[in-house]
Design a protein around this motif. Structure first.
Motif, short mmCIF file in Angstrom:
data_model
loop_
_atom_site.label_atom_id
_atom_site.label_comp_id
_atom_site.label_asym_id
_atom_site.label_seq_id
_atom_site.Cartn_x
_atom_site.Cartn_y
_atom_site.Cartn_z
N VAL A 245 0.83 -1.21 0.00
CA VAL A 245 0.00 0.00 0.00
C VAL A 245 0.86 1.26 0.00
CG1 VAL A 245 -1.78 1.28 1.27
CG2 VAL A 245 -1.78 -1.21 1.32
N LEU A 246 2.03 1.17 0.63
CA LEU A 246 2.87 2.34 0.86
C LEU A 246 4.28 2.06 0.35
CD1 LEU A 246 3.36 5.10 2.32
CD2 LEU A 246 3.84 3.77 4.39
N ALA A 247 4.72 2.83 -0.65
CA ALA A 247 6.05 2.62 -1.22
C ALA A 247 7.14 2.84 -0.17
CB ALA A 247 6.26 3.58 -2.39
N GLU A 248 8.20 2.07 -0.28
CA GLU A 248 9.28 2.09 0.70
C GLU A 248 9.82 3.49 0.93
OE1 GLU A 248 11.62 0.42 3.54
OE2 GLU A 248 10.33 -0.80 2.25
N GLU A 249 9.98 4.26 -0.13
CA GLU A 249 10.59 5.58 0.00
C GLU A 249 9.72 6.59 0.75
OE1 GLU A 249 9.25 5.46 -4.44
OE2 GLU A 249 9.81 4.04 -2.86
N PHE A 250 8.44 6.25 0.94
CA PHE A 250 7.54 7.18 1.62
C PHE A 250 7.20 6.77 3.05
CE2 PHE A 250 5.89 7.56 -2.95
CZ PHE A 250 6.81 8.55 -3.25
N LYS A 251 7.74 5.64 3.51
CA LYS A 251 7.38 5.14 4.85
C LYS A 251 7.69 6.16 5.94
CE LYS A 251 7.67 0.13 4.23
NZ LYS A 251 8.38 -1.11 4.63
N GLY A 252 8.85 6.82 5.84
CA GLY A 252 9.25 7.77 6.86
C GLY A 252 8.37 9.01 6.90
N TYR A 265 -3.89 9.60 1.84
CA TYR A 265 -4.91 9.40 0.82
C TYR A 265 -4.35 8.44 -0.22
CZ TYR A 265 -2.35 13.11 -1.72
OH TYR A 265 -1.39 13.88 -2.33
N LEU A 266 -5.26 7.66 -0.80
CA LEU A 266 -4.89 6.65 -1.79
C LEU A 266 -5.27 7.12 -3.18
CD1 LEU A 266 -6.29 3.42 -0.04
CD2 LEU A 266 -4.05 4.51 0.29
N VAL A 267 -4.37 6.93 -4.11
CA VAL A 267 -4.63 7.14 -5.52
C VAL A 267 -4.28 5.84 -6.23
CG1 VAL A 267 -4.04 8.43 -7.61
CG2 VAL A 267 -4.19 9.63 -5.41
N ASP A 268 -5.25 5.26 -6.93
CA ASP A 268 -5.06 3.97 -7.59
C ASP A 268 -4.63 2.89 -6.59
OD1 ASP A 268 -5.26 2.34 -9.82
OD2 ASP A 268 -3.15 2.57 -10.35
N GLY A 269 -5.12 2.99 -5.35
CA GLY A 269 -4.87 1.96 -4.36
C GLY A 269 -3.59 2.08 -3.58
N PHE A 270 -2.78 3.12 -3.84
CA PHE A 270 -1.52 3.29 -3.12
C PHE A 270 -1.49 4.65 -2.42
CE2 PHE A 270 -0.50 0.07 -6.20
CZ PHE A 270 0.35 -0.79 -5.52
N ALA A 271 -0.81 4.70 -1.28
CA ALA A 271 -0.67 5.95 -0.55
C ALA A 271 0.08 6.95 -1.42
CB ALA A 271 0.06 5.72 0.76
N ALA A 272 -0.56 8.10 -1.69
CA ALA A 272 0.03 9.11 -2.57
C ALA A 272 0.35 10.40 -1.85
CB ALA A 272 -0.92 9.39 -3.74
N GLY A 273 0.04 10.46 -0.55
CA GLY A 273 0.32 11.66 0.22
C GLY A 273 -0.36 11.57 1.57
N PRO A 290 1.40 15.93 -0.93
CA PRO A 290 1.61 14.84 -1.89
C PRO A 290 3.03 14.28 -1.83
CG PRO A 290 0.62 16.78 -2.93
CD PRO A 290 1.12 17.21 -1.59
N PHE A 291 3.16 12.99 -2.07
CA PHE A 291 4.48 12.38 -2.19
C PHE A 291 5.07 12.64 -3.57
CE2 PHE A 291 2.79 8.92 0.86
CZ PHE A 291 3.03 9.73 1.95
N THR A 292 4.20 12.69 -4.57
CA THR A 292 4.60 12.99 -5.94
C THR A 292 3.57 13.97 -6.50
OG1 THR A 292 3.33 11.11 -6.78
CG2 THR A 292 5.66 10.72 -6.29
N THR A 293 3.81 14.44 -7.71
CA THR A 293 2.89 15.40 -8.32
C THR A 293 1.51 14.77 -8.50
OG1 THR A 293 4.72 16.44 -9.51
CG2 THR A 293 2.48 16.87 -10.31
N THR A 294 0.51 15.39 -7.92
CA THR A 294 -0.87 14.92 -8.00
C THR A 294 -1.77 16.10 -8.30
OG1 THR A 294 -0.42 13.22 -6.31
CG2 THR A 294 -2.72 13.71 -6.77
#
Length: 326
Positions: A245-252, A265-273, A290-294
């Protein structure tokens, strides 16, 4: 509503508000008064459960699974030494039989019976070893800052641990034994799963996964709408491998050093921010990080619905990208 809580085998409830938001994001047409009523009726309870943390669960699941968790909770209580746990539990049962108490009320009474003991250790032992439920109030999210606890008022009947595994898989499968152990806090899960009539699968890393026979397993091309999950949500905490659900680089950016798990919040099933609500007077703002551009357009409809539910008396609502330090 109770079916949602049952289906997930509980929702994390470290704080009063997240279970409300966790049900809202999963159930169309959910209204706050429904959860208020279920808590007052006792069909749902807020109590210490999985991983020795607070959860919102059905009364039936509390009765079935709270005894199964006793080894986990007893191990947590043993972090404090020099306590006669049996005597403390017996004293707490006797005191609470008179009526609900907050722990600020209970600890001094326990100290009268165990003079010289560390009062916080006594209270923690009671939390872990005495099956208790929080007493709901008319507060906005059903519980005050210093809630009272009570004996459940019904008998506990331990379930088969394999039932616990089946319930986890119904909510989160396919999964590894480590996933079930991380979610529940119980050990010895792997041999139980190996002996059960479960579907065997393999993930992209070559790990063996287990699932209920004939369970639905939609493909990656199935659309997953935007969803706002509250702090400490069960979906984030329900796996040993959170990269599902949560990419490794965003865990922290989600799990903090002071043990908070931020709302995502989830976008396409993954945590996006991550997100948070800020209230100034009658103005409510949903700040997203956001973790990435959304595109905010992608988040706006669901985000404003969230604000309407969480802050119904606000006269204006907006969704904004949080500035550093907001």
């Amino acid at each position: 509503m109770a079916e949602v809580v049952h289906r997930l085998a509980g929702l994390q409830a470290q704080e009063p508000r997240p279970p409300y938001l966790g049900i809202w994001t999963r159930l169309e047409g959910f209204e706050r008064d429904g959860l208020h009523a279920a808590l007052r009726a006792g069909t749902l309870v807020r109590a210490t459960m999985w991983r020795a943390t607070l959860h919102l669960v059905t009364a039936a699941d509390f009765a079935a699974f709270r005894p199964v968790l006793r080894p986990v909770l007893a191990a947590a209580a043993r972090r404090f030494e020099g306590i006669d746990f049996d005597a403390v539990v017996a004293a707490a049962d006797r005191l609470l039989a008179r009526g609900p108490m907050t722990f600020n009320e209970l600890r001094p009474r326990l100290l009268e019976e165990f003079p010289g003991a560390y009062d916080r250790a006594l209270g923690y032992a009671v939390r872990m070893l005495t099956p208790l439920v929080m007493v709901p109030t008319e507060d906005r999210w059903s519980f005050p800052r210093d809630p009272a606890f009570a004996l459940p008022g019904f008998d506990l009947a331990p379930a088969d641990p394999r039932t616990l595994i089946e319930r986890y898989l119904a909510a989160f499968g396919p999964a590894t034994p480590a996933d079930v152990q991380t979610w529940s806090g119980l050990s010895g899960i792997k041999p139980l799963m190996k002996g059960m009539d479960l579907e065997r699968l393999t993930d992209v890393a070559g790990r063996e996964l287990f699932d209920l026979p004939d369970a639905p397993r939609p493909g990656g091309d199935v659309p997953a709408p935007v969803r706002f999950l509250p702090d400490f949500d069960t979906l984030i905490l329900g796996h040993a491998d959170r990269t599902r659900v949560l990419a490794e680089e965003f865990k922290g950016r989600v799990a903090t050093k002071n043990l908070r798990v931020k709302a995502v919040y989830l976008v396409d099933g993954f945590a996006a921010g991550t997100w948070q609500i800020k209230r100034t007077g009658k103005q409510a703002r949903l700040l997203v990080s956001p973790f990435t551009t959304t595109s905010l357009d992608l988040l706006e409809e669901e985000g404003l619905r969230l604000l309407a539910f969480a802050e119904p008396d606000a006269t204006s609502a907006s969704l904004e990208v949080a500035m550093d330090g907001a």
